[in-house]
Design an enzyme around this catalytic site. Sequence first.
Site, PDB file in Angstrom:
ATOM      1  N   ARG A 160      -8.595  -7.538  11.335  1.00  0.00           N
ATOM      2  CA  ARG A 160      -8.551  -8.556  10.283  1.00  0.00           C
ATOM      3  C   ARG A 160      -9.367  -9.776  10.694  1.00  0.00           C
ATOM      4  O   ARG A 160      -9.057 -10.894  10.345  1.00  0.00           O
ATOM      5  CB  ARG A 160      -7.096  -8.990   9.997  1.00  0.00           C
ATOM      6  CG  ARG A 160      -6.314  -7.959   9.225  1.00  0.00           C
ATOM      7  CD  ARG A 160      -5.182  -8.557   8.401  1.00  0.00           C
ATOM      8  NE  ARG A 160      -4.346  -7.475   7.900  1.00  0.00           N
ATOM      9  CZ  ARG A 160      -3.145  -7.157   8.408  1.00  0.00           C
ATOM     10  NH1 ARG A 160      -2.608  -7.877   9.369  1.00  0.00           N
ATOM     11  NH2 ARG A 160      -2.472  -6.143   7.912  1.00  0.00           N
ATOM     12  N   CYS A 169     -10.148  -7.378  16.711  1.00  0.00           N
ATOM     13  CA  CYS A 169      -9.214  -7.478  15.581  1.00  0.00           C
ATOM     14  C   CYS A 169      -9.794  -6.897  14.283  1.00  0.00           C
ATOM     15  O   CYS A 169     -10.913  -7.201  13.905  1.00  0.00           O
ATOM     16  CB  CYS A 169      -8.866  -8.940  15.351  1.00  0.00           C
ATOM     17  SG  CYS A 169      -7.762  -9.188  13.943  1.00  0.00           S
ATOM     18  N   ARG A 202       7.210   0.272   2.175  1.00  0.00           N
ATOM     19  CA  ARG A 202       7.023  -0.897   3.038  1.00  0.00           C
ATOM     20  C   ARG A 202       5.841  -1.729   2.580  1.00  0.00           C
ATOM     21  O   ARG A 202       4.911  -1.216   1.948  1.00  0.00           O
ATOM     22  CB  ARG A 202       6.888  -0.536   4.513  1.00  0.00           C
ATOM     23  CG  ARG A 202       5.833   0.495   4.807  1.00  0.00           C
ATOM     24  CD  ARG A 202       6.484   1.838   5.092  1.00  0.00           C
ATOM     25  NE  ARG A 202       5.556   2.790   5.656  1.00  0.00           N
ATOM     26  CZ  ARG A 202       5.264   3.958   5.085  1.00  0.00           C
ATOM     27  NH1 ARG A 202       5.782   4.306   3.938  1.00  0.00           N
ATOM     28  NH2 ARG A 202       4.420   4.786   5.663  1.00  0.00           N
ATOM     29  N   CYS A 239      -8.298 -11.749  19.333  1.00  0.00           N
ATOM     30  CA  CYS A 239      -8.701 -10.502  19.965  1.00  0.00           C
ATOM     31  C   CYS A 239     -10.081 -10.138  19.443  1.00  0.00           C
ATOM     32  O   CYS A 239     -10.315 -10.143  18.237  1.00  0.00           O
ATOM     33  CB  CYS A 239      -7.717  -9.393  19.624  1.00  0.00           C
ATOM     34  SG  CYS A 239      -6.008  -9.878  19.914  1.00  0.00           S
ATOM     35  N   CYS A 267      -3.840 -17.206  15.334  1.00  0.00           N
ATOM     36  CA  CYS A 267      -3.267 -16.397  16.406  1.00  0.00           C
ATOM     37  C   CYS A 267      -3.329 -17.208  17.686  1.00  0.00           C
ATOM     38  O   CYS A 267      -4.107 -18.154  17.794  1.00  0.00           O
ATOM     39  CB  CYS A 267      -4.075 -15.117  16.608  1.00  0.00           C
ATOM     40  SG  CYS A 267      -4.143 -14.083  15.129  1.00  0.00           S
ATOM     41  N   LYS A 324      -3.081   5.582   6.399  1.00  0.00           N
ATOM     42  CA  LYS A 324      -2.934   6.044   7.787  1.00  0.00           C
ATOM     43  C   LYS A 324      -2.872   7.568   7.837  1.00  0.00           C
ATOM     44  O   LYS A 324      -2.232   8.197   7.020  1.00  0.00           O
ATOM     45  CB  LYS A 324      -1.609   5.542   8.352  1.00  0.00           C
ATOM     46  CG  LYS A 324      -1.642   4.135   8.873  1.00  0.00           C
ATOM     47  CD  LYS A 324      -0.375   3.866   9.692  1.00  0.00           C
ATOM     48  CE  LYS A 324      -0.256   2.398  10.016  1.00  0.00           C
ATOM     49  NZ  LYS A 324      -0.125   1.564   8.806  1.00  0.00           N
ATOM     50  N   ASP A 344      -6.795   4.803  10.382  1.00  0.00           N
ATOM     51  CA  ASP A 344      -6.780   4.425   8.972  1.00  0.00           C
ATOM     52  C   ASP A 344      -8.089   4.856   8.342  1.00  0.00           C
ATOM     53  O   ASP A 344      -9.163   4.573   8.877  1.00  0.00           O
ATOM     54  CB  ASP A 344      -6.624   2.902   8.832  1.00  0.00           C
ATOM     55  CG  ASP A 344      -5.194   2.522   8.536  1.00  0.00           C
ATOM     56  OD1 ASP A 344      -4.798   2.613   7.363  1.00  0.00           O
ATOM     57  OD2 ASP A 344      -4.472   2.140   9.482  1.00  0.00           O
ATOM     58  N   ARG A 390       0.828  -1.213   0.000  1.00  0.00           N
ATOM     59  CA  ARG A 390       0.000   0.000   0.000  1.00  0.00           C
ATOM     60  C   ARG A 390       0.864   1.267   0.000  1.00  0.00           C
ATOM     61  O   ARG A 390       0.503   2.274  -0.590  1.00  0.00           O
ATOM     62  CB  ARG A 390      -0.925  -0.035   1.223  1.00  0.00           C
ATOM     63  CG  ARG A 390      -1.590   1.287   1.621  1.00  0.00           C
ATOM     64  CD  ARG A 390      -2.635   1.714   0.611  1.00  0.00           C
ATOM     65  NE  ARG A 390      -3.232   3.011   0.924  1.00  0.00           N
ATOM     66  CZ  ARG A 390      -2.669   4.187   0.699  1.00  0.00           C
ATOM     67  NH1 ARG A 390      -1.448   4.263   0.198  1.00  0.00           N
ATOM     68  NH2 ARG A 390      -3.306   5.304   0.994  1.00  0.00           N
ATOM     69  N   TYR A 391       1.981   1.207   0.718  1.00  0.00           N
ATOM     70  CA  TYR A 391       2.882   2.365   0.805  1.00  0.00           C
ATOM     71  C   TYR A 391       4.170   2.034   0.072  1.00  0.00           C
ATOM     72  O   TYR A 391       4.644   0.900   0.116  1.00  0.00           O
ATOM     73  CB  TYR A 391       3.186   2.686   2.277  1.00  0.00           C
ATOM     74  CG  TYR A 391       1.949   2.964   3.085  1.00  0.00           C
ATOM     75  CD1 TYR A 391       1.280   4.162   2.951  1.00  0.00           C
ATOM     76  CD2 TYR A 391       1.428   1.997   3.945  1.00  0.00           C
ATOM     77  CE1 TYR A 391       0.124   4.416   3.672  1.00  0.00           C
ATOM     78  CE2 TYR A 391       0.269   2.246   4.670  1.00  0.00           C
ATOM     79  CZ  TYR A 391      -0.379   3.454   4.533  1.00  0.00           C
ATOM     80  OH  TYR A 391      -1.524   3.694   5.232  1.00  0.00           O
ATOM     81  N   ASP A 415     -10.345   0.501  13.944  1.00  0.00           N
ATOM     82  CA  ASP A 415     -10.818   0.405  12.567  1.00  0.00           C
ATOM     83  C   ASP A 415     -12.274  -0.053  12.539  1.00  0.00           C
ATOM     84  O   ASP A 415     -12.789  -0.563  13.514  1.00  0.00           O
ATOM     85  CB  ASP A 415      -9.941  -0.581  11.784  1.00  0.00           C
ATOM     86  CG  ASP A 415      -8.526  -0.042  11.629  1.00  0.00           C
ATOM     87  OD1 ASP A 415      -8.386   1.115  11.205  1.00  0.00           O
ATOM     88  OD2 ASP A 415      -7.574  -0.776  11.957  1.00  0.00           O
TER      89      ASP A 415
HETATM   90  C1  LIG Z   1       0.626   0.584   8.703  1.00  0.00           C
HETATM   91  C2  LIG Z   1       0.937  -0.076   7.483  1.00  0.00           C
HETATM   92  C3  LIG Z   1       2.262  -0.175   7.036  1.00  0.00           C
HETATM   93  C4  LIG Z   1       3.411   0.388   7.825  1.00  0.00           C
HETATM   94  O1  LIG Z   1       3.414   1.763   7.769  1.00  0.00           O
HETATM   95  P1  LIG Z   1       4.349   2.624   8.734  1.00  0.00           P
HETATM   96  O2  LIG Z   1       3.909   4.020   8.494  1.00  0.00           O
HETATM   97  O3  LIG Z   1       5.752   2.381   8.311  1.00  0.00           O
HETATM   98  O4  LIG Z   1       4.101   2.145  10.105  1.00  0.00           O
HETATM   99  C5  LIG Z   1       2.502  -0.785   5.834  1.00  0.00           C
HETATM  100  N1  LIG Z   1       1.501  -1.283   5.080  1.00  0.00           N
HETATM  101  C6  LIG Z   1       0.212  -1.204   5.483  1.00  0.00           C
HETATM  102  C7  LIG Z   1      -0.838  -1.767   4.594  1.00  0.00           C
HETATM  103  C8  LIG Z   1      -0.116  -0.620   6.700  1.00  0.00           C
HETATM  104  O5  LIG Z   1      -1.410  -0.563   7.090  1.00  0.00           O
HETATM  105  S1  SF4 Z   2      -5.170  -8.285  16.685  1.00  0.00           S
HETATM  106 FE1  SF4 Z   2      -5.954  -9.835  15.243  1.00  0.00          FE
HETATM  107  S2  SF4 Z   2      -4.155 -10.543  14.102  1.00  0.00           S
HETATM  108 FE2  SF4 Z   2      -3.395  -9.481  15.950  1.00  0.00          FE
HETATM  109  S3  SF4 Z   2      -3.147 -11.119  17.488  1.00  0.00           S
HETATM  110 FE3  SF4 Z   2      -5.178 -10.230  17.786  1.00  0.00          FE
HETATM  111  S4  SF4 Z   2      -6.534 -11.556  16.565  1.00  0.00           S
HETATM  112 FE4  SF4 Z   2      -4.449 -11.925  15.848  1.00  0.00          FE
END
Ligand SMILES: *Cc1c(COP(=O)(O)O)cnc(C)c1O
Ligand code: SF4
Length: 352
Positions: free
Chosen positions: A114, A112, A96, A109, A105, A318, A311, A92-93, A274
Site C-alpha cells: 500500500r 509495502c 470480513r 517498509c 506507520c 487471495k 493475491d 472484498r470478501y 504483491d
Molecule cells: C486478506 C484480506 C482479508 C482477510 O481475509 P482472510 O482470508 O480472512 O485472511 C479481507 N479483506 C481483504 C481485502 C484482504 O485482502
Molecule cells: S507493510 Fe506498509 S502498511 Fe504495513 S507497516 Fe509496513 S509500510 Fe506500514
Amino acid sequence: MSKITDVLSGGSAEEDRLELAPDELAWFDEHGESLPFRLPDYYAGLIDPDNPDDPVRKQAVPSVRENTVQPYELEDPLGEQRYMPVELLIHRYRSRAVFLSSGTCAMYCRHCFRRNFTGTPLQPSIDQIERAAEYLGSHPEIRELLVSGGDPLVLPLRILEAMLSRFRSSRPDLVFRICTRVPVVLPQGVTDAVVQLLSGFREAGIYVVTQYNHPVELSGESLRAVHAFIDAGIPVLNQTVLLKGVNDDEDALADLMNALVRNRIVPYYLFHLDMARGTSHFRVSLERGLRIYAVLKQRLSMLALPEYCVDIPGGGGKVSLSGNGIAARDGSAYVLENREGQRLSYEDPGEV
Ligand SMILES: *Cc1c(COP(=O)(O)O)cnc(C)c1O
Ligand code: SF4
C-alpha cells in the site's frame, strides 16, 4: 558520505553506525523529500552495519532501485479501490472487511503493497468512522474487521479508542484483527496504555497481527511487546512477506517460524509479494517460492507452517498456493483459483 542519522535528523546527529551505500544515497538525493521514509532508531539498531545485505536494512533503507517501475506494477495492486462501499472501508470478501485506519506507520517498509497510500497523514474523521460503523451495522455477514492502514497503533489513542468503540457499539459481535508492525519496528510504542486499550475489546475477540520477516527481528524488546498483548488476552498471529534478499531461503524461514511458535506467536500467512510499484528487486519467482515452501512443509509442524498465499493483481482475491490454488501452469503462465472458485490467469514476472 552521508550517514543515516544525518538523513533522519537533518544533519545534527552526533555519531553514527550506518553509512549509506551508493544505491541508497542515490535514493535520498532524488527523493529524500518526496517519498515516505521513516526508520526508528530501535529498528536501525538491529542492522549489522558491516553487512550490506543485512535483512533488516533491506526492509528499512530505501534504494534507488525503487525508481525502477516495471510495466506490470500497479498503484493499487489488489484493486482495493474497487471494493470500497464507503470511504476507508474495503469489503472484498463476504465475511470480513478492512478499515484503513491510518496513513502513517512507525516505519515505511520498502516492500509495502500500500505504498501509494501510506505516508499520508491520514487519520479517520468522526464522519468516516460513523459511515463505516453504519455499513458494518447493516452488513451482519461481516464477522471480522481487519484494522489496517498504515498502522493503527501509531494513531493517537483517543482516536483508536473512539474508532474501535464505535465499531463495537454498531456490531457487538465483530471480531477485530489489528494489523500492526509496531511490535516489530518500534516495540517501545506498545505501551501499557495501548495494551490496556486493546484488551478492553477482548470479549468479542481481538487479535494482533504482526509482520516478522526475519528471525533477527525477534529481539528481547520486541518479544516483551508481543507478550504484553498475549498476557492480556490478545492472541498474536504473524504474517510474513516472502522477500528476495531478506528471507528467500528455507533456513531463515524455518528458523523464523519455529522461533515464532516458541514465543507463542502463530504463523498464519506467508505472502507472495504483491505487484506494487518499484518493488521488483524484492520479487521471488512463484516457482522458487513454491520450492522454498515445499521444504518448509517437510520441516515444520502444522502449528509452525503458515499458509502460502498470493493475491491476484487487480482484485482477483487471495489464492492459496499451499492448498489447491494452482489450477494449471504453462511456464510462467498460471491459472489460479481463488477461494470463491473463480479461475483467473496470473503471469509470473519472475526475478530481476
Ligand atoms: C486478506 C484480506 C482479508 C482477510 O481475509 P482472510 O482470508 O480472512 O485472511 C479481507 N479483506 C481483504 C481485502 C484482504 O485482502
Ligand atoms: S507493510 Fe506498509 S502498511 Fe504495513 S507497516 Fe509496513 S509500510 Fe506500514
